[in-house]
Motif scaffolding. Structure first.
Motif, PDB file in Angstrom:
ATOM      1  N   THR A  44      51.761  38.698  39.171  1.00  0.00           N
ATOM      2  CA  THR A  44      51.406  37.974  40.519  1.00  0.00           C
ATOM      3  C   THR A  44      51.203  39.165  41.284  1.00  0.00           C
ATOM      4  O   THR A  44      50.768  39.382  42.250  1.00  0.00           O
ATOM      5  CB  THR A  44      52.124  37.063  41.377  1.00  0.00           C
ATOM      6  N   ARG A  45      52.657  40.540  41.261  1.00  0.00           N
ATOM      7  CA  ARG A  45      52.298  41.720  41.215  1.00  0.00           C
ATOM      8  C   ARG A  45      50.925  42.486  41.425  1.00  0.00           C
ATOM      9  O   ARG A  45      50.392  43.574  42.051  1.00  0.00           O
ATOM     10  CB  ARG A  45      53.343  42.787  40.719  1.00  0.00           C
ATOM     11  N   HIS A  46      51.077  42.370  39.614  1.00  0.00           N
ATOM     12  CA  HIS A  46      49.162  42.670  39.324  1.00  0.00           C
ATOM     13  C   HIS A  46      47.965  42.684  40.120  1.00  0.00           C
ATOM     14  O   HIS A  46      47.035  43.225  40.828  1.00  0.00           O
ATOM     15  CB  HIS A  46      49.386  42.316  37.740  1.00  0.00           C
ATOM     16  N   PHE A  47      48.384  40.945  40.320  1.00  0.00           N
ATOM     17  CA  PHE A  47      47.653  40.353  41.502  1.00  0.00           C
ATOM     18  C   PHE A  47      46.452  40.955  42.080  1.00  0.00           C
ATOM     19  O   PHE A  47      45.883  41.288  43.143  1.00  0.00           O
ATOM     20  CB  PHE A  47      47.212  39.622  40.561  1.00  0.00           C
ATOM     21  N   TYR A  48      47.593  40.887  43.285  1.00  0.00           N
ATOM     22  CA  TYR A  48      47.991  41.679  44.355  1.00  0.00           C
ATOM     23  C   TYR A  48      47.216  42.805  44.653  1.00  0.00           C
ATOM     24  O   TYR A  48      46.914  43.312  45.288  1.00  0.00           O
ATOM     25  CB  TYR A  48      48.895  40.968  45.346  1.00  0.00           C
ATOM     26  N   GLN A  49      47.482  43.493  43.804  1.00  0.00           N
ATOM     27  CA  GLN A  49      47.579  45.125  43.674  1.00  0.00           C
ATOM     28  C   GLN A  49      46.030  45.173  43.489  1.00  0.00           C
ATOM     29  O   GLN A  49      44.950  45.800  43.962  1.00  0.00           O
ATOM     30  CB  GLN A  49      48.842  45.868  43.164  1.00  0.00           C
ATOM     31  N   ARG A  50      45.787  44.558  42.429  1.00  0.00           N
ATOM     32  CA  ARG A  50      43.722  44.852  42.311  1.00  0.00           C
ATOM     33  C   ARG A  50      43.240  43.462  43.081  1.00  0.00           C
ATOM     34  O   ARG A  50      42.264  44.637  43.116  1.00  0.00           O
ATOM     35  CB  ARG A  50      43.733  43.520  40.529  1.00  0.00           C
ATOM     36  N   MET A  51      43.597  42.903  43.670  1.00  0.00           N
ATOM     37  CA  MET A  51      42.857  42.000  44.642  1.00  0.00           C
ATOM     38  C   MET A  51      42.696  42.803  45.918  1.00  0.00           C
ATOM     39  O   MET A  51      41.506  43.302  46.473  1.00  0.00           O
ATOM     40  CB  MET A  51      43.402  40.510  44.364  1.00  0.00           C
ATOM     41  N   PHE A  52      43.429  43.214  46.164  1.00  0.00           N
ATOM     42  CA  PHE A  52      42.927  44.217  47.618  1.00  0.00           C
ATOM     43  C   PHE A  52      42.730  45.235  47.733  1.00  0.00           C
ATOM     44  O   PHE A  52      42.211  45.957  48.018  1.00  0.00           O
ATOM     45  CB  PHE A  52      45.227  44.896  48.226  1.00  0.00           C
ATOM     46  N   LEU A  53      42.974  45.802  45.976  1.00  0.00           N
ATOM     47  CA  LEU A  53      41.779  47.024  46.274  1.00  0.00           C
ATOM     48  C   LEU A  53      40.714  46.658  45.786  1.00  0.00           C
ATOM     49  O   LEU A  53      39.177  47.395  45.950  1.00  0.00           O
ATOM     50  CB  LEU A  53      42.384  47.138  44.934  1.00  0.00           C
ATOM     51  N   GLU A  60      38.551  43.217  51.527  1.00  0.00           N
ATOM     52  CA  GLU A  60      39.167  41.865  53.369  1.00  0.00           C
ATOM     53  C   GLU A  60      39.576  40.997  52.886  1.00  0.00           C
ATOM     54  O   GLU A  60      39.498  40.370  54.014  1.00  0.00           O
ATOM     55  CB  GLU A  60      36.977  41.650  52.746  1.00  0.00           C
ATOM     56  N   VAL A  61      39.988  40.621  52.843  1.00  0.00           N
ATOM     57  CA  VAL A  61      41.780  39.901  52.566  1.00  0.00           C
ATOM     58  C   VAL A  61      42.513  40.232  52.615  1.00  0.00           C
ATOM     59  O   VAL A  61      43.761  39.505  52.912  1.00  0.00           O
ATOM     60  CB  VAL A  61      41.700  38.735  50.779  1.00  0.00           C
ATOM     61  N   LEU A  62      42.994  41.510  52.457  1.00  0.00           N
ATOM     62  CA  LEU A  62      44.398  41.736  53.523  1.00  0.00           C
ATOM     63  C   LEU A  62      44.658  41.592  55.090  1.00  0.00           C
ATOM     64  O   LEU A  62      45.692  40.943  54.980  1.00  0.00           O
ATOM     65  CB  LEU A  62      44.480  43.775  53.844  1.00  0.00           C
ATOM     66  N   ALA A  63      43.741  40.895  55.462  1.00  0.00           N
ATOM     67  CA  ALA A  63      44.385  40.641  56.977  1.00  0.00           C
ATOM     68  C   ALA A  63      45.064  38.981  56.850  1.00  0.00           C
ATOM     69  O   ALA A  63      45.845  38.699  58.012  1.00  0.00           O
ATOM     70  CB  ALA A  63      43.093  40.535  57.571  1.00  0.00           C
ATOM     71  N   GLU A  96      35.031  29.978  50.065  1.00  0.00           N
ATOM     72  CA  GLU A  96      33.986  31.291  49.691  1.00  0.00           C
ATOM     73  C   GLU A  96      34.963  32.406  49.117  1.00  0.00           C
ATOM     74  O   GLU A  96      35.137  33.446  48.369  1.00  0.00           O
ATOM     75  CB  GLU A  96      33.172  32.031  50.747  1.00  0.00           C
ATOM     76  N   HIS A  97      36.544  32.446  50.047  1.00  0.00           N
ATOM     77  CA  HIS A  97      37.710  32.819  49.280  1.00  0.00           C
ATOM     78  C   HIS A  97      38.191  32.504  48.039  1.00  0.00           C
ATOM     79  O   HIS A  97      39.068  33.633  47.303  1.00  0.00           O
ATOM     80  CB  HIS A  97      38.597  33.047  50.362  1.00  0.00           C
ATOM     81  N   TYR A  98      38.284  31.264  48.173  1.00  0.00           N
ATOM     82  CA  TYR A  98      38.160  31.123  46.243  1.00  0.00           C
ATOM     83  C   TYR A  98      37.955  31.547  44.904  1.00  0.00           C
ATOM     84  O   TYR A  98      38.539  31.833  43.890  1.00  0.00           O
ATOM     85  CB  TYR A  98      39.233  29.402  46.334  1.00  0.00           C
ATOM     86  N   PRO A  99      37.096  31.902  44.609  1.00  0.00           N
ATOM     87  CA  PRO A  99      36.234  32.711  43.642  1.00  0.00           C
ATOM     88  C   PRO A  99      36.728  34.150  43.755  1.00  0.00           C
ATOM     89  O   PRO A  99      36.906  34.324  42.592  1.00  0.00           O
ATOM     90  CB  PRO A  99      34.867  32.541  44.327  1.00  0.00           C
ATOM     91  N   ILE A 100      36.933  35.049  44.784  1.00  0.00           N
ATOM     92  CA  ILE A 100      38.308  35.786  44.754  1.00  0.00           C
ATOM     93  C   ILE A 100      39.560  35.966  44.160  1.00  0.00           C
ATOM     94  O   ILE A 100      39.353  37.095  43.375  1.00  0.00           O
ATOM     95  CB  ILE A 100      37.757  36.213  46.475  1.00  0.00           C
ATOM     96  N   VAL A 101      40.313  35.392  44.776  1.00  0.00           N
ATOM     97  CA  VAL A 101      41.260  35.022  44.607  1.00  0.00           C
ATOM     98  C   VAL A 101      41.266  34.498  42.336  1.00  0.00           C
ATOM     99  O   VAL A 101      41.351  35.089  41.647  1.00  0.00           O
ATOM    100  CB  VAL A 101      41.979  33.810  45.126  1.00  0.00           C
ATOM    101  N   GLY A 102      39.912  33.525  42.147  1.00  0.00           N
ATOM    102  CA  GLY A 102      40.065  33.568  40.854  1.00  0.00           C
ATOM    103  C   GLY A 102      39.366  34.339  39.755  1.00  0.00           C
ATOM    104  O   GLY A 102      40.140  34.948  38.906  1.00  0.00           O
ATOM    105  N   GLN A 103      38.833  35.103  40.571  1.00  0.00           N
ATOM    106  CA  GLN A 103      38.398  36.340  39.508  1.00  0.00           C
ATOM    107  C   GLN A 103      38.837  37.320  39.396  1.00  0.00           C
ATOM    108  O   GLN A 103      39.790  37.470  38.550  1.00  0.00           O
ATOM    109  CB  GLN A 103      37.229  36.640  40.444  1.00  0.00           C
TER     110      GLN A 103
END
Length: 407
Positions: free
Chosen positions: A25-34, A38-41, A93-100
């Motif tokens: 999950t640490r890797h996931f959040y770092q990856r997603m924020f990079l 747009e989801v940082l907020a 529309e945010h769920y595909p971002i998390v899934g990928q």
């Protein structure tokens, strides 16, 4: 719908998740924020820094895998998360971002161990879970529109601000368009969207601390200092304390939250409300509702605070104590100052313990609502379990990502 083979694969990954969940999950959040800034907020950086967000997600993923054949067992957890998502405006529309990013993180963290069969099974499992959340969250948005007259964000005016304690400020918020406010459920929170100087827009949840049905919403915000060197101080709390003044306009999303006073109270059981620090905010709203709507029920209110300077709503609570004969209240300070001992205004010292519960409710079966800092919640929850209180009669809310009180 997952196939039998996919179900087997998910169940086989449980030990791996138990061992590597937080790394993932640490890797996931770092990856997603990079990859998707747009989801940082939607996220509080203080929770990221403390690791509570990562631990909460790791626990949720592991629980989902363990209950993959019985998702109904996770209904309460799903509701808590869906309410939080709806409060922030998370949409389909945010769920595909998390899934990928989740699937890519599984591949990158596990390496060759992430076989095509594992990726396929988790892709299917994520799709099922995403549909559950998307459908429930749409129901919440529809209910908000029907109950409150809006969903998303709406402009509110700060009509009044006042000190509730040395470190807590209350803000009274009225719709800019002058429309009446339907009553919120006692215990619910709203989402405030602000743009502090030098910052992108940020969102934070704040419990409603006043009586349901009042003409204005009230939130009561504690200034959050940095807890340790290198950790961020509370961005929104500092901005609210230092810069938001009467007459300013802020944006609010409608009330959300599953930590609410039961609609069908058992009048034979005393209602015990236990608040620690700023955790009093949803509890105070519940107290108002219980006293007004459950006049035949014994209500016990216990307020725990460090000292009198940071104890909020002292005058307000004293008035309620005088006005309602069915209210028994008790103030306990864990570290009273000399000024507190000279002035009084509290009932006892120390941490909440069995002796105090015996004094206030004896051996009666009761229903409990708790809110406060995690160490206090864990302490009280374990006290109640040792007293034989049924888990169905213990209701609580974390401020921030949910944790485990049994730890």
């Amino acid at each position: 719908m997952l196939s039998a083979a996919q179900l087997d694969v998910i169940k086989q990954t449980v030990p791996v998740l138990q061992e590597n969940g937080e790394v993932l999950t640490r890797h996931f959040y770092q990856r997603m924020f990079l990859e998707n800034p747009e989801v940082l907020a939607f996220f509080n950086p203080a929770h990221q820094h403390a690791g509570t967000q990562q631990r909460a997600l790791a626990g949720a993923i592991c629980a989902y895998a363990q209950n993959i054949e019985n998702p109904a067992a996770l209904a309460s957890a799903v509701e808590l998360i869906a309410q939080k998502h709806a409060s922030l405006g998370i949409r389909a529309e945010h769920y595909p971002i998390v899934g990928q990013n989740l699937l890519a993180s599984i591949q990158e963290v596990l390496g060759e161990a992430a076989t095509p069969a594992i990726i396929d099974a988790w892709a299917a499992a994520y799709g099922v879970l995403a549909d559950i959340f998307i459908n429930r969250e749409q129901q919440i948005y529809d209910d908000q529109q029907a109950s409150f007259g809006w969903s998303g964000f709406k402009r509110f005016v700060v009509e009044k601000r006042e000190m509730a304690s040395d470190n807590i400020v209350s803000f009274y918020l009225a719709p800019e368009d002058g429309q009446p406010l339907p009553a919120h459920q006692p215990g619910q929170y709203i989402t405030l969207r602000l743009t502090p100087p030098g910052s992108d827009p940020v969102m934070r949840n704040y419990s409603l601390s006043n009586r349901p049905g009042a003409s204005r919403y009230r939130i009561s915000v504690k200034r959050e200092p940095a807890l340790e060197a290198g950790a961020p101080a509370g961005l929104c709390s500092g901005f609210l304390h230092d810069q938001v003044k009467e007459g300013d306009v802020v944006e609010l999303a409608p009330p959300c939250g599953e930590f609410t006073l039961g609609a069908k109270p058992n009048a034979e059981k005393p209602l015990v409300l236990i608040a620690g620090g700023v955790g009093i905010t949803p509890i105070l709203s519940m107290l108002y509702a219980a006293l007004e709507q459950q006049s035949g029920r014994q209500v016990v209110f216990i307020q725990c605070a460090l000292n009198g300077a940071v104890r909020p709503f002292a005058d307000e609570l004293a008035t309620l104590k005088e006005d309602y004969a069915n209210l028994k209240s008790h103030v306990r300070l864990s570290e009273p100052q000399d000024a507190d001992r000279r002035k009084g205004g509290y009932d006892s010292e120390g941490l909440l313990d069995n002796a105090l519960l015996d004094q206030l409710i004896g051996k009666q079966q009761a229903e409990f609502y708790l809110c406060g800092p995690t160490p206090m919640l864990r302490h009280v929850w374990q006290l109640l379990k040792a007293r034989g209180v049924d888990e169905a009669d213990i209701h609580f809310e974390f401020f921030g990502p949910a944790g485990d009180l049994a730890a």
